[in-house]
Structures are given as C-alpha cells and as structure tokens.
Design an enzyme around this catalytic site. Sequence first.
Site, PDB file in Angstrom:
ATOM      1  N   HIS A  34      51.185  15.589  35.096  1.00 26.36           N
ATOM      2  CA  HIS A  34      50.518  15.551  36.527  1.00 26.36           C
ATOM      3  C   HIS A  34      51.736  16.429  37.277  1.00 26.36           C
ATOM      4  CE1 HIS A  34      48.370  13.540  39.734  1.00 26.36           C
ATOM      5  NE2 HIS A  34      49.654  13.641  40.318  1.00 26.36           N
ATOM      6  N   GLU A  35      52.859  15.655  37.271  1.00 25.27           N
ATOM      7  CA  GLU A  35      53.762  16.372  38.213  1.00 25.27           C
ATOM      8  C   GLU A  35      54.166  17.969  37.788  1.00 25.27           C
ATOM      9  OE1 GLU A  35      54.650  14.761  40.745  1.00 25.27           O
ATOM     10  OE2 GLU A  35      53.653  12.913  40.029  1.00 25.27           O
TER      11      GLU A  35
ATOM     12  N   HIS B 268      51.546  19.826  39.739  1.00 25.44           N
ATOM     13  CA  HIS B 268      51.784  19.971  41.055  1.00 25.44           C
ATOM     14  C   HIS B 268      52.635  21.390  41.028  1.00 25.44           C
ATOM     15  CE1 HIS B 268      49.593  16.818  42.763  1.00 25.44           C
ATOM     16  NE2 HIS B 268      50.396  15.760  42.255  1.00 25.44           N
TER      17      HIS B 268
ATOM     18  N   HIS C 122      45.634  17.397  44.198  1.00 20.76           N
ATOM     19  CA  HIS C 122      44.801  16.241  43.556  1.00 20.76           C
ATOM     20  C   HIS C 122      43.322  16.797  43.395  1.00 20.76           C
ATOM     21  CE1 HIS C 122      48.310  13.600  44.643  1.00 20.76           C
ATOM     22  NE2 HIS C 122      48.362  13.694  43.197  1.00 20.76           N
TER      23      HIS C 122
END
EC number: 3.4.24.-
Length: 605
Positions: free
Chosen positions: A219-220, A223, A229
């Site tokens: 997830h990070e 980004h 999101h």
Amino acid sequence: MVSYWPVLIVLCLLPICHAKSYFADFVNGKGPFKQADALKFMDKMTILNKLQADILGIPQPDEFSALDFEDKIESKPDEIPYLFEGDMVLTDEQMDLIIKNVRDQYWARKSSTNEFLYAIRGKRSMTSFLSERWSFPVPYYIDTSSGVNTNAVLAGVAKWEQETCARFTRLNSYSSSSRQNALRFISGNGCYSNIGKVSRFPQDVSIGWGCTSLGTVCHEIGHALGFYHEQARYDRDDYVSILTQNIQDMYLSQFTKQSASSMVDYGVGYDYGSVMHYDQAAFSSTGGNTIATRDPNFQATIGQRVAPSFADVKRINFAYCNSTCSNYLDCQNGGYINPNDCNNCKCPPGFGGQLCDVAGTNSNGCGAGDITATSSIQTISASGALTCNYVIKAPVGAKVYFQMTAATFSRYSPCTTNYLEINYGRDFSRVGARFCASYPTISLSETNTLVVIYKGVNGARFSLNYRYDPVTFSTSAPTTTSTTTTTAPITVPTVSPTTTTTRQTTTTARTSTTTTTTQAPPTTTTSTSQCASWSACSAQCGGCGTQSRRCGTYVETVYCNTNPCTGGYCCRPFFYVTSFGTGYCRRPGADTPAAPQRYVEQRKG
C-alpha cells in the site's frame, strides 16, 4: 492561520510528555516534515477540514486535538490524523492543489450544470502528473538504523516486481544531502509515504509499528508509485456512501475526493478489493462504519491489506509498462498482455489459460472449473484448505441464477483469509463480492458468466446451487424460414390462498410413499372475522410471490406458492433443497411458513 503552539503547551503539561508523543514529534520536525512545514501543513489540513464540512453540509468542526492523535496512531498506525488521508505526505504544491480542487467541488455542488461538467471530466485514481512518475529501476535504501523491518520491505518490493514491470534497485548507502531521487524505508511513527516522485532528493516511506504486513507495505509503495486511495476517486459516490455521523468532525478532511484532472485511471474502474481502499470503519469516532458500499454485498470486501488486487496491478502496468510488449494477444475477460511474459495474458482472479478464456487452475478436491449451466439446478461445493476457481457459463442471452446454500468461514471483516468470492458483474478485472459472515442478497449474474472463487482453510466449506435463467430460455438456433414459431410457456395452474407441498419419504421397508399436506397461511391473533380474504399469490412457484389481506387497520402479507418452480429453483428467502429425490423450497432457520408480516396501511387523502 491557526496556531498550534497552545496545543504544544497543553501537551507538555500532560503526563503524555513523559512517554512517547507522536504529535510533539511531528510539530517539532521529527516526523515527515520539518518544524515550519509541519505547522503550515496542519494549518492547511484545518482549511481542508472546514471545506469538507461545508460540502457535507454539517457544522464547522472542532480544532485538532493532540491527545486524540496519540490514541489513533497506537490503534491504527495507517490512520495518522495529521497526515492527509491518514498516511500520505504531500508537498506544499500538492496540498494547495487539493484545497483548490475541494473548493471547486463545493462550488460545483451549488450548480447542477457545473457539477455535471465537473463529473464528465473522467474517472481516475492515480496521479496524472508525469513529473511525479518514476523511471525504472527505482533506487531505494533500507535504513536499518531506524529499526525498520528489512524482510517486510523486501517482500513488498518483490511483490510489485513479481506482478508488474516495475523494477527497484537497492542502495548500500544513503546521504541526506544526496541530490538523487530514491525511496528511503524507515521505521517512523506509523505508516506513510509521498504520492509519486516529489523531488530530487530521497523521500521517506515509513514502515513503522503495525505496518509490516505484505499488503500494508505494498500500500505504501503504491502511494510512492503514484496511487491515491481508492475511495478518494472522483466517482466514489457511485460506489460508496460516507457516513459522516460516525466520523469525528476533526477527521472530515480524511474523506475528501480528488478531482478528475489530478488523477488518471487507464480505464480500470472502481475496485472494492483494492489494497488502496479504506476499511469500513476508517477514522470512526463511534466504532461504527464510516463507509457503506452502495451494493451491500461488497461491505466485507473493502479494506483488505493482503496484497495488491488485480486492478491495482493493472493500473501500474498500464501506467508504466504499456510499451514493454510489442505483440498482440486477444486477452479475454479483463485480462491483458503480461509485461513480464509477453506470450501470455495476465488473467483476473478465477481465470487462466494463455488468453484468460478458461477457469484458473484448481487444487485437487475442487472438481472441474469450467462449468456449463443448464435449466436444472446443479451444485458446486468444496471444503478444507483449498483454492478453487469456477467459471459458470449460461447460453448467450441468458444469465446465471445462483444461491449459496451453505457456508462456514471465519467471521472477519474484511474477508481476507477464507471466504467465497462471487463475481456477478460485467467487469471481472475488479474483485467480486466476498462472503465470510453473510449470504448474498443477489441471485442473478449481469451477464451469462458467473465467477466463483473459494478460498478455504481447515474447517471452511461452501455449497452453491446454480442454473441458467430464465428456465424457459431456448438454446436452439433461430429458424431461417418465414414461418414464425412461438414456444408456449409451461402452464402452471393458479393456486388458491392455501398452498400444497408434496414430499417423498422412505419407509424402513425401503418402499417409497408420497405424503401430501395442505396448509393455509398462518393465522395471527387478529380474529379472522375482522380480516378480508387473502389476495391471489403474485407468483406461481418458488416462494417468489406474496399474498395479502386487510385486517382492520393492518395489512398482512405472507410468502406463498413455495413449491419449486420448473427446473428446480426458489426465490429468496427460500433456497432449493432435495430430500430422497424430491426437491422443495426451504426457508433458512425454519421448517414452517413464516407468520404474516404486519404493517399499518397508509391511506391517501
């Protein structure tokens, strides 16, 4: 501008100053920002919070509370209240652009015309600024002196390399003054990252306490590669509702929507199963849900942190890898050419083969994956620690009717380790609805294809009935003569308000007998002399209809005609079961007809 120094003074008078204070670290420049930048960022978060309150039409929120920050980070390290959307570090320019976009959204709501023009600009979920895209390989450094979990970082990097054309190269040394784009993985206060490539200096990706699962690390990194999101997409209101009554007002800014111009989607739609999606109780002040899916069947799908979804991977590949393969393959069912293997398509869950035109490989014990639905009820089932893929096909022009008749899974939300996934939509590149604590409230596919995926552990099981719909659908080829032939539907006699159920039973002497019982609709405490006659049943079979009668000021309704329809199927809340070779419609949790439902009739005038 709002000043945060009074908050700091109060903070230092509290016992929390003798322990670790995330907020004090943040505003003193020990977090992702320098001290002056941190205070400026929080001022802008306050502006954003008030704008979001205006958009949602609720009272102006309170100021940020430092004490709230401490509890929030301890319980959910990916929901840091003083970062944008909990884990995103934005540059000054990015924050200014978001504030401008949110102001645009506010004024767009004032005018339906402007709102329409704003809406048609596109559906996006990834940064559209090419300057914020990386060139491969992406250099990265693991700062072991910070205490970061090296294995967790390496696993996340390897996952993105395995699924996409993205490539990373590990640096053995790092200098804070180095004028080089790079990712520096640290163990900071929580989980956070920048959006895309932001400067000519290394940028931090924090994999702190509580952030080391594969899905969270991915997830990070997502980004850093440019992902916002999922629930921040401009079109999110078509898919989810934000339950503001359960959000602490100081966190309203965590639910902003991005503008269509700041993100790009590459034709990949909203994905409930994205690893970039908030969970259903994100930033909740009550413990209740803050996000409700428009289709309630997807409620237990949002918020997974296991791994990037097929749609997540597809976006990255479309953004960075479109020129990797020069050949053409006719990939089916949402698949596309695999940038890591140009001779094969990359297939969505449930599908396999070179062109994604067959079911995916099954574990032993699953049975065949490619299934043809007929007009009669058939059943698939599996149990134990298996992964099973089923692609059920109805004739072109028909749909697949289905009922989950039994299920045993761990009751967690979101459903992650064991569940039944049913993809009844049109776009198989998006994660289907996952069930581990509930049954579907839908029973018909949108096309002639239904995808069912069983993800099991020891003790898990499922059973699902299916057939094509409608049962009178003709699979014969159309005639080429000028004579028109009409096939008459099967005639079922009209049934009176009493219902007849026939079941076959077997005696101990192995002889079959047939028992027929006639049952009137259940009575209530109201005297039948006060009630009118029951109306005719609105359907002829399967418990698909209801009948009603007026009893004084009340109207009573009851399901009726619960004998199975031709082909063996029943409507909700009934499901089709067989006993000694005879099928009947059964209502879960009951062996007798339900008592009539009562309501007060609303009369006009």
